[in-house]
Design a protein around this motif. Sequence first.
Motif, PDB file in Angstrom:
ATOM      1  N   GLY A   1      -8.467  -5.321  -0.213  1.00  0.00           N
ATOM      2  CA  GLY A   1      -7.572  -4.493   0.570  1.00  0.00           C
ATOM      3  C   GLY A   1      -7.901  -3.018   0.489  1.00  0.00           C
ATOM      4  N   ALA A   2      -7.055  -2.217   1.092  1.00  0.00           N
ATOM      5  CA  ALA A   2      -7.245  -0.766   1.101  1.00  0.00           C
ATOM      6  C   ALA A   2      -7.107  -0.204  -0.311  1.00  0.00           C
ATOM      7  CB  ALA A   2      -6.228  -0.115   2.029  1.00  0.00           C
ATOM      8  N   PHE A   3      -7.823   0.881  -0.571  1.00  0.00           N
ATOM      9  CA  PHE A   3      -7.748   1.530  -1.891  1.00  0.00           C
ATOM     10  C   PHE A   3      -7.409   3.010  -1.726  1.00  0.00           C
ATOM     11  CE2 PHE A   3     -12.140   0.935  -0.477  1.00  0.00           C
ATOM     12  CZ  PHE A   3     -12.696   2.212  -0.534  1.00  0.00           C
TER      13      PHE A   3
ATOM     14  N   LEU B   1     -15.864  -0.655   3.286  1.00  0.00           N
ATOM     15  CA  LEU B   1     -15.966   0.677   2.688  1.00  0.00           C
ATOM     16  C   LEU B   1     -15.090   1.673   3.450  1.00  0.00           C
ATOM     17  CD1 LEU B   1     -19.699   0.953   1.595  1.00  0.00           C
ATOM     18  CD2 LEU B   1     -17.667   0.849   0.157  1.00  0.00           C
ATOM     19  N   TYR B   2     -13.838   1.304   3.641  1.00  0.00           N
ATOM     20  CA  TYR B   2     -12.855   2.162   4.301  1.00  0.00           C
ATOM     21  C   TYR B   2     -11.609   2.212   3.425  1.00  0.00           C
ATOM     22  CZ  TYR B   2     -16.071   1.733   8.158  1.00  0.00           C
ATOM     23  OH  TYR B   2     -17.213   1.773   8.921  1.00  0.00           O
ATOM     24  N   PRO B   3     -11.354   3.357   2.801  1.00  0.00           N
ATOM     25  CA  PRO B   3     -10.234   3.435   1.851  1.00  0.00           C
ATOM     26  C   PRO B   3      -8.887   3.144   2.477  1.00  0.00           C
ATOM     27  CG  PRO B   3     -11.712   5.315   1.596  1.00  0.00           C
ATOM     28  CD  PRO B   3     -12.124   4.613   2.845  1.00  0.00           C
ATOM     29  N   GLN B   4      -8.693   3.594   3.721  1.00  0.00           N
ATOM     30  CA  GLN B   4      -7.424   3.398   4.417  1.00  0.00           C
ATOM     31  C   GLN B   4      -7.577   2.224   5.398  1.00  0.00           C
ATOM     32  OE1 GLN B   4      -9.078   6.447   4.486  1.00  0.00           O
ATOM     33  NE2 GLN B   4      -7.960   7.247   2.724  1.00  0.00           N
ATOM     34  N   TYR B   5      -6.635   1.285   5.342  1.00  0.00           N
ATOM     35  CA  TYR B   5      -6.699   0.137   6.250  1.00  0.00           C
ATOM     36  C   TYR B   5      -6.472   0.579   7.688  1.00  0.00           C
ATOM     37  CZ  TYR B   5      -5.390  -4.057   8.793  1.00  0.00           C
ATOM     38  OH  TYR B   5      -5.324  -5.050   9.732  1.00  0.00           O
TER      39      TYR B   5
END
Length: 344
Positions: free
Chosen positions: A172-174, A130-134
């Motif tokens: 992956g990141a979103f 639950l982290y939009p940015q990798y």
Amino acid sequence: MPISSRMIGVLLAQVGTPAEPTAKAVRPFLRRFLSDRRVIDYPPLLWQPLLRGVILAVRPKRSARLYARIWGEEGSPLLAISRRQQSGLQQRLGERYKVELGFAYSEPDIAQAVSRLEAAGVDRILVLPLYPQYSSTTTAAIYDAACFAALGKDRRSGSSAKRFVPELRLAGAFFDHPGYIRAMQTHLTALLQRLPQPPDHFLLSFHGIPQRYADGGDPYPEQCRETARLLAEAMGWTPEQWDIAYQSRFGPETWLGPSTAEQLQRLADRGVKRPLVFTPGFVTDCLETLYELGIEAKEEFIARCGGTVGDDGFTVAPCLNDQPDWLDVLAEVVRTQTKGWIDD
């Protein structure tokens, strides 16, 4: 049973939270968190004596006091909200999916979540941080924990007694997902309509990482900047109306900048009275949003401006949490990431 008709597992993953706002509960959480070389990559022979001899002797007491300031009737806000996110996502996905919540450094542990999925007959699991940015400090740390759990290993060098390993997909990141940007736009627009006066500046605050990590290839700052740009564009903000900053510095290293504290100081010096602070990188309210910004940063900013804590000019926007349109986006992400596993 055909493979395409079997249930799919979804591991909804976060870093974690202590079970109680006490030093006794905070200490093991911090020990696991700060021992992960994804988070602190100093050589263990140098870092572990400092961690165990100094940091874990002092920091848990202070952190426990901060957690106590945000603790609610349901306990940890991060855990309570994450549970609601899990429930809301399960409702949207239906019986073809099994959603479990797992934390990297606390209970419900990721290994326990994987075990529950396997016990339910799941043999294919989507790992959804639950982290939009990798970032290697969050996303990759969760990947590690999920992969080790699926393999039945406690560590890279540990032995494994498991004979069957479920198939994993790592979401992956979103950071630039249109639905994620749209959910934040809707959220902030609704909040602005409820405020007695419009903010005179917008500050987008992201969790920081050491600059050295970014220099070594972590794409986190670029993804943060792109999220901020897309959100500002969606909100119709001019370049003069908003800034980006990074919070939660730790240790003596150079971190991504400017820091949120520095940026708020600059805004106060410029005469800004009603900033709105929002954290696009957090989708669940936690210590960093509720205390670090909602209490500490607010008190410091108001003091700089010569006001009192009761003044309502400083606004910290809640995270997306369990808002319905945001959970709709999460469900969309899951369905996209599991294409080929389920026949529509």
